[in-house]
Scaffold this active site. Structure first.
Site, PDB file in Angstrom:
ATOM      1  N   ASP B 183       0.892  -1.157   0.000  1.00 53.95           N
ATOM      2  CA  ASP B 183       0.000   0.000   0.000  1.00 53.95           C
ATOM      3  C   ASP B 183       0.934   1.212   0.000  1.00 53.95           C
ATOM      4  OD1 ASP B 183      -1.603   2.121   0.554  1.00 53.95           O
ATOM      5  OD2 ASP B 183      -2.446   1.314   2.414  1.00 53.95           O
ATOM      6  N   GLN B 186       1.303   6.339   0.856  1.00 59.22           N
ATOM      7  CA  GLN B 186       2.130   7.342   1.550  1.00 59.22           C
ATOM      8  C   GLN B 186       3.580   7.309   1.107  1.00 59.22           C
ATOM      9  OE1 GLN B 186       0.829   9.586   3.446  1.00 59.22           O
ATOM     10  NE2 GLN B 186      -1.195   8.738   3.845  1.00 59.22           N
ATOM     11  N   CYS B 349      -7.735   6.520  10.467  1.00 58.34           N
ATOM     12  CA  CYS B 349      -8.143   5.250   9.828  1.00 58.34           C
ATOM     13  C   CYS B 349      -7.261   4.077  10.242  1.00 58.34           C
ATOM     14  CB  CYS B 349      -8.179   5.372   8.308  1.00 58.34           C
ATOM     15  SG  CYS B 349      -9.418   6.502   7.726  1.00 58.34           S
TER      16      CYS B 349
END
Lengths: 158, 391
Positions: B183, B186, B349
């Protein structure tokens, strides 16, 4: 507690502006959760606290800090003040409907809603001019420098 | 060249919430406007002049992104709505069955946690969480076995800005026959990510965190893996031909891009990538390090506790902190109220991590290429006022 005050204040202001209607709706959600014994988790109370204390601390950091620390007390005071002023307002409206005066029967005191009592020259009334000065306005009194002869000429005796 | 001049919003406020949403440079805004004003049309299906222009611009955007992450082919770039959709696409398209193991870390964004929790319920896959505390690699190796089908990890954490040793993770996973998904929401916006050098199998990124428009994202997948995946959303543009009984799917990446796409967004994302390349990751990292250093010093000086390593160089552009006995939302609201400093507060989150650590959230200030020393000064000065107010 601040949500209760916010609901009333923003509810009234919301009559004139959509921005305040949105805030009133947020306040209502918070109030609804509080009266149904659930925590207000909408963040509205926190937002209000930050807004109020932030604005205050810009003017006076000391005052901002005191209000921040005792915000619950401050909120309660605001609630009480709001409730008291609501009761007094309701009473005034009742008096107007029934007696056509904010202050009840047989009162000569000023009424902000009807405007009664504001234009009369109390200073003149209290002194002995020897005639009824209730028709004289403040402007006329100033123009005459509170002189009874002048007033008698301008607004006359009845 | 003064970067801030390209970002009108950054000139009005101190924007330190880029880990959530980056600001957009004028170049991106103008590119989107250009699409709507000059060539609004469909890509890939309309053969008039406007349609062909859109097709070309979308292809350019795909190529730009391919270059940015050093993918082998543009076909390995699938446009999605965001990282969340990219991760869900993999989760729902991999042929996972009962007993298969998926590994994530204890610091995952909900977008890389919920898809696996759902699959645990629906298909009976086993979801294992590896702790990032202590020696992460050792913790991971301990959990690896032949039933692990996928290791899905945040490359850089949105919680504290730390980056995992992706290369080592991928090597270990591959040794055990598992695939790896990063993921990279960022990481891609802030540092060079070379998918070929890393040998990563899947990578998810969001356009809105890298100067691109909202509603844009990317899934990178190795060509051979994407070809094996069954798309989980099908419809217009995913098929070459249909009869009442059958269909013939399009090749990658189209088979994953169902329905009319967000062309304006994709073209805007292409422009954002172009802008990032023009500035260069070296410069971006240098800016972020400088800003983070200043923010970190301010937080520590004012008695704040930093989540994650104290060393700012290990935290990308993010400083996540708490101030004892103070509500994190109040700090963020007051930073906004007293100095127009925009930060995020809450659990970002990553509720699972905060809940496991008994914390109610943190304040997160996250920098990007448009922040400068002036912003750091304003942040420090306003935070001091806030601390004085709430202390």
């Amino acid at each position: 507690m601040i949500c209760f005050v916010a609901l009333i204040v923003f509810g009234i202001m919301g009559v004139f502006s959509a921005y305040y209607r949105r805030l009133a709706k947020e306040a209502f959600e918070c109030v609804f959760r509080t009266v149904t014994l659930r925590p207000c988790d909408t963040g509205f109370d926190k937002k209000m606290k930050a807004k109020i204390t932030g604005k205050l601390s810009k003017k006076s950091p000391k005052l901002g800090r005191v209000v921040y620390k005792h915000f619950a007390v401050f909120s309660w005071i605001m609630v009480v003040i709001t409730l008291v002023s609501m009761v007094l307002s309701a009473q005034a409206v009742y008096n107007i409907i029934v007696y056509n005066n904010c202050n009840g029967p047989n009162s000569n005191e000023a009424c902000v809603i009807t405007g009664q009592g504001f234009n009369q020259v109390e200073e003149v009334k209290t002194c002995d001019c020897g005639f009824d000065t209730s028709n004289c306005t403040q402007e006329q009194a100033v123009e005459c420098n509170y002189d009874c002869n002048c007033l008698e000429e301008i607004c006359g005796a009845h | 060249m003064h970067i801030k001049e390209d970002f009108p919003v950054a000139q009005k406020v101190v924007y330190l919430d880029s880990a959530c949403m980056s600001l957009k440079p004028l170049q991106v805004v103008n590119k989107i406007r250009e699409y709507y004003e000059e060539y609004t049309a469909c890509a890939g299906r309309s053969h008039h002049k406007l349609g062909e222009r859109v097709t070309r611009e979308v292809a350019n955007a795909r190529k730009s992104f391919q270059d940015l992450i050093s993918a082998r082919k543009p076909e390995e770039i699938v446009f999605t709505k965001n990282s969340t959709e990219s991760i869900n696409l993999v989760a729902n398209s991999l042929s996972l069955k009962q007993g298969d193991i998926i590994i994530t870390s204890d610091k995952e964004h909900n977008s890389n946690l919920l898809p696996w929790q759902f699959l645990s319920r629906k298909k009976g896959i086993k979801h294992i969480i590896v702790s990032t505390e202590g020696d992460f690699i050792a913790n991971l190796e301990e959990k690896m076995n032949e039933n692990v089908k996928l290791v899905s990890l945040a490359h850089t954490s949105n919680l504290d800005g730390t980056t995992i040793p992706a290369k080592e993770v991928i090597e270990i996973a591959h040794e055990h026959g598992a695939l790896v998904m990063l993921d990279a929401a960022q990481s891609v916006p802030h540092k060079e990510v070379n998918v070929r050098r890393l040998d990563v199998d899947f990578l998810a990124a969001s356009g809105h965190k890298m100067l691109g428009p909202t509603g844009t994202g990317v899934l990178y997948g190795k060509e051979e893996l994407l070809e094996q995946l069954e798309p989980f959303i099908v419809g217009g543009d995913t098929v070459k031909n249909t009869t009442y009984e059958s269909y013939e799917m399009m090749p990658i990446p189209e088979k994953f891009e169902a329905g009319l796409q967000n062309y304006a967004g994709i073209i805007g994302l292409g422009e954002a990538v172009k802008y990032l390349k023009k500035i260069g990751y070296k410069k971006i990292q240098a800016i972020e390090a400088k800003v983070n250093k200043g923010m970190t010093e301010a937080v520590i000086d004012l008695g704040g506790e930093i989540i994650g390593p104290v060393d700012y160089e290990k935290r990308s552009g993010i400083v996540s902190f708490i101030i004892k006995n103070t509500d994190v939302h109040q700090i963020a609201l007051l930073l906004n109220e007293l100095g127009r400093v925009m930060v995020r507060s809450g659990m970002h989150c990553v509720h699972s991590w905060f809940n496991a650590h008994g914390l109610r959230g943190s304040v997160r200030a996250s920098a990007y290429l448009y922040n400068d020393e002036e912003d750091v000064e304003k942040f420090a000065e306003t935070l001091e006022k806030v601390v004085k107010l709430v202390a």
